[in-house]
Every structure is written in structure tokens, then in C-alpha cells.
Design a protein around this motif. Structure first.
Motif, PDB file in Angstrom:
ATOM      1  N   ALA A   8      -1.918   1.798  -1.412  1.00  0.00           N
ATOM      2  CA  ALA A   8      -2.889   2.814  -1.817  1.00  0.00           C
ATOM      3  C   ALA A   8      -2.447   3.415  -3.142  1.00  0.00           C
ATOM      4  O   ALA A   8      -1.298   3.844  -3.276  1.00  0.00           O
ATOM      5  N   GLY A 161      -7.277   1.982  -0.963  1.00  0.00           N
ATOM      6  CA  GLY A 161      -7.002   3.130  -0.104  1.00  0.00           C
ATOM      7  C   GLY A 161      -7.759   2.979   1.200  1.00  0.00           C
ATOM      8  O   GLY A 161      -8.922   2.565   1.190  1.00  0.00           O
ATOM      9  N   THR A 162      -7.119   3.300   2.326  1.00  0.00           N
ATOM     10  CA  THR A 162      -7.798   3.146   3.615  1.00  0.00           C
ATOM     11  C   THR A 162      -8.764   4.294   3.870  1.00  0.00           C
ATOM     12  O   THR A 162      -9.899   4.076   4.303  1.00  0.00           O
ATOM     13  N   HIS A 164     -10.620   6.971   1.764  1.00  0.00           N
ATOM     14  CA  HIS A 164     -10.864   7.299   0.357  1.00  0.00           C
ATOM     15  C   HIS A 164     -12.245   7.928   0.239  1.00  0.00           C
ATOM     16  O   HIS A 164     -13.236   7.257  -0.019  1.00  0.00           O
ATOM     17  N   HIS A 221     -12.505   0.404  -1.998  1.00  0.00           N
ATOM     18  CA  HIS A 221     -11.080   0.690  -1.856  1.00  0.00           C
ATOM     19  C   HIS A 221     -10.489   0.095  -0.578  1.00  0.00           C
ATOM     20  O   HIS A 221      -9.272  -0.050  -0.467  1.00  0.00           O
TER      21      HIS A 221
END
Length: 262
Positions: A8, A161-162, A164, A221
Motif C-alpha cells: 500500500a 491499497g486495500t 482506500h 487500488h
């Protein structure tokens, strides 16, 4: 085989911060031999056709506004990796995934923030790769799987990013490292499915994961995670090296895929 990673990249300020997450990223490169090149999928380069960035020398893209002046002075002088980029294009073509070489695009912050933390001396050539949010999860995974042979010498990274959701951030909680309950619920669900390599559930995260609509309002993301994971399909081993939060729900996680360094 080198491991593959999902990292991330957080806010651009991650490049100049010192916290448990940046400290972890600064140590990641010690987990494997110096790679021939890095292939980095960045959430900040979207394209309907798979593009592979391979200029001789990367320029900088400061794709953000209103941040400290120091960030706009950062230069990461990455060299391109044209031979590895061509290998990647050929592997994707063999898998029926159209891809093109791009020789003009620079490094966006999804790329240079991560690279600068992992390889601060810019001494590893780089190929950047775009993402196509319109593809279903199983096809994102298949892109990574097609590139798996490159893990013999190169390092495959997914930068995104998980959780986001910029509209959900609590700006009063910049550095407390603590998550909002809903963000942690999503990441906990994700961790269980990844560690058990439950791709059936992962591919249906939108309907099965708690708070998926809040965690992933757009998937650009999220898909680098599926791509990086797909490149380790032959190993099916996963380990979360760090989980940290900023602003309550900006999830900073680093996932290692594959058996090397486990």
C-alpha cells in the motif's frame, strides 16, 4: 524465485514519514537477493490496454496537490528495464493478454514512493505497468499468473491499497495507527481469504466482504493485490508483513506472496 509483494503506497507523504510501516518497507529488500529488475503495477496508471512503461530513464510525475513542498523536490532517478519489459509483453501475449510498451510515461507517486523506500539508491531497473479497473478479479489474477516466470530474476510488485476511501478519512487521526472498526473488519476478512488462498471468495469480495462498498469505492487500488497474488499462484503461500492505519481508515499493508523469504 523471488517473492512477489503487494504494498500500500498510502498518501504521498509516506515518502518522508517515519513510522512502523515505513520502517518495515525499508527492510523488505533484505528478504531477497537484489533483483534484476522491478515490475511494478501502479494504481495511478489506468488503461484499457495493458501498458508496460520502459523508458531509458524515468521522469517524475507529481500527481497530487496541496502537499508539503519537499515532496515536489523529490527525484527518484530510476533506469528503465526494456529487456524485462519486452519479456513481460511476450508472456502476456502468450497468455492472450494484449500489451504494449510505453516509452514516455514517468513515475507516478504510486511507483516512486514505494521504490524509494525499498531501493533508496535507485540501483534496480524498473518497468511500470498499468491497471485496468474494468477487468473482473479473475482476469486481474490471470495477469499476475502470466508473469510468474519473471519472478526467477525480477521482483513483481503491486502498489495500491486495500481500504482506500478518501472520503472516509478522519484527518484528526493522522498517526495514531488505529483503524476504524469497519476498515479493520474488511482487512480481517481479506487476511483470512488471502492466507487460505481462497480465490473463490476473493473474486467475489464486492458481495461477500464486510463493508466492501466503503473499503473499495473504486477498485483501481485493490486490483494490484490480485495481480501480485496471481504471480505466486504456483506457490500459494501468503504472509502479511505489516498492517498499519492512518486517518482511521487509510490501510497500509504489505503482503508477501511466494515461498522465498517465508
Amino acid at each position: 524465485m523471488n517473492p512477489a509483494y503487494f504494498i500500500a503506497h498510502g498518501a504521498p507523504t509516506l515518502a518522508i514519514e517515519n513510522n512502523p510501516y515505513t520502517q518495515l518497507l525499508q527492510s523488505v529488500a533484505s528478504r531477497f537477493p537484489k533483483p534484476k529488475a522491478v515490475l511494478l503495477f501502479t494504481a495511478h496508471w489506468e488503461s484499457p490496454v495493458q501498458l508496460i512503461g520502459a523508458p531509458e530513464q524515468f521522469g517524475m510525475i507529481y500527481d497530487f496537490f496541496g502537499f508539503p513542498d519537499d515532496l515536489y523536490r523529490i527525484v527518484y532517478p530510476a533506469q528503465g528495464a526494456p529487456e524485462v519489459a519486452e519479456e513481460a509483453r511476450a508472456l502476456l501475449d502468450e497468455a492472450g493478454i494484449p500489451a504494449k510498451i510505453d516509452q514516455s510515461r514517468g513515475l507516478d507517486h504510486g511507483a516512486w514512493v514505494v521504490l524509494r523506500l525499498l531501493f533508496p539508491h535507485a540501483d534496480v531497473p524498473v518497468a511500470t505497468l498499468s491497471v485496468n479497473p474494468a477487468l473482473p478479479p479473475e482476469k486481474q489474477y490471470a495477469i499476475g499468473r502470466a508473469l510468474a516466470p519473471l519472478r526467477r530474476d525480477a521482483l513483481i510488485l503491486g502498489s495500491g491499497g486495500t481500504v482506500h476511501n478518501l472520503w472516509s478519512l478522519d484527518w484528526s487521526r493522522e498517526q495514531d495507527g488505529l483503524p476504524a472498526d469497519w476498515a479493520q473488519s474488511f482487512d480481517d476478512w481479506l487476511r483470512d481469504r488471502i492466507e487460505n488462498w481462497d480465490t473463490r471468495a476473493l473474486f467475489r469480495y464486492k458481495s461477500e466482504a464486510p463493508y466492501a462498498h466503503m473499503a473499495v469505492p473504486r477498485n483501481e487500488h485493490f486490483v494490484p493485490l490480485l495481480i501480485a497474488m496471481g504471480s505466486a499462484d504456483g506457490d500459494r503461500a501468503a504472509r502479511r508483513l505489516c498492517q498499519y492505519y492512518q486517518y482511521g481508515s487509510l490501510s497500509l499493508s504489505c503482503w508477501e506472496f511466494g515461498t522465498s523469504g517465508m
